[in-house]
Design an enzyme around this catalytic site. Structure first.
Site, PDB file in Angstrom:
ATOM      1  N   GLY A 212      31.281  76.517  82.594  1.00 35.87           N
ATOM      2  CA  GLY A 212      32.684  76.418  82.200  1.00 35.87           C
ATOM      3  C   GLY A 212      33.399  77.752  82.110  1.00 35.87           C
ATOM      4  CD  GLN A 213      30.104  82.085  82.427  1.00 37.87           C
ATOM      5  OE1 GLN A 213      29.904  82.241  83.621  1.00 37.87           O
ATOM      6  NE2 GLN A 213      29.289  82.564  81.501  1.00 37.87           N
TER       7      GLN A 213
END
Length: 186
Positions: free
Chosen positions: A71-72
């Site tokens: 989810g970066q």
């Protein structure tokens, strides 16, 4: 005869019981912890996902081909490359991270508007509900501006605690019912 054919199809047609699932959400939301808990493999502290984790999960005679995507920010830009043949999405939200709720809403709106995902069911896991300062489901629903009934797809917001293993089974059960075209009691 029709009932017999329906039962036969459910029991023996493997391709109908195999679904690609994406687990999405911002970094540190608990995506990998959820995947490990649902498999019964949780050992020690979770390690942040760099890239993706890919696992097969079998629940109720349904095989889920699960892609846990990082989810970066840089990785969120490539989520769309995984959308092909997706059967369902599990979107995980860290409900203790109120400072990023607008970013969560933006990512949810992106997914809801994505043409390739227009009819794909979305299970939203409101994670970290075991922590006192976590935003509740009603407040989360308002913050995200999501009214499940307004969409042309099944959407469910489920309270969850990955660490406490709460809400995960019922969330996955809902998703499997939707994917298997079973009646939903909720």
């Amino acid at each position: 005869m029709g009932v017999f054919v329906s039962i036969w199809d459910k029991l023996f047609r493997k391709e109908d019981n195999n679904f690609k699932i994406l687990i999405l959400g911002l970094d540190r939301a608990g995506k990998t912890t959820i995947l490990e808990k649902i498999q019964g493999k949780m050992e020690g502290e979770p390690v942040p996902t760099i890239g993706y984790n890919h696992q097969k999960v079998v629940m109720r005679n349904v095989s889920l081909d699960v892609w846990d995507l990082s989810g970066q920010e840089t990785m969120r830009k490539i989520w769309k490359h995984y959308f092909v043949d997706t059967g369902g999405i599990i979107f995980v939200i860290d409900c203790t991270d109120c400072s990023r709720i607008e970013l969560v809403r933006d990512e949810m709106n992106y997914l809801l508007a994505e043409p390739e995902l227009l009819e794909i069911p979305i299970l939203i896991l409101a994670n970290k509900q075991d922590i006192p300062e976590a935003i509740g489901v009603d407040n989360l629903r308002k913050s995200l501006g999501i009214v499940e009934e307004e969409h042309k797809r099944p959407i469910k917001i489920q309270e969850a605690s990955a660490i406490q293993d709460e809400g995960l089974d019922s969330g996955f059960e809902w998703l499997i019912k939707i994917l298997s075209n079973e009646e939903d009691d909720d």
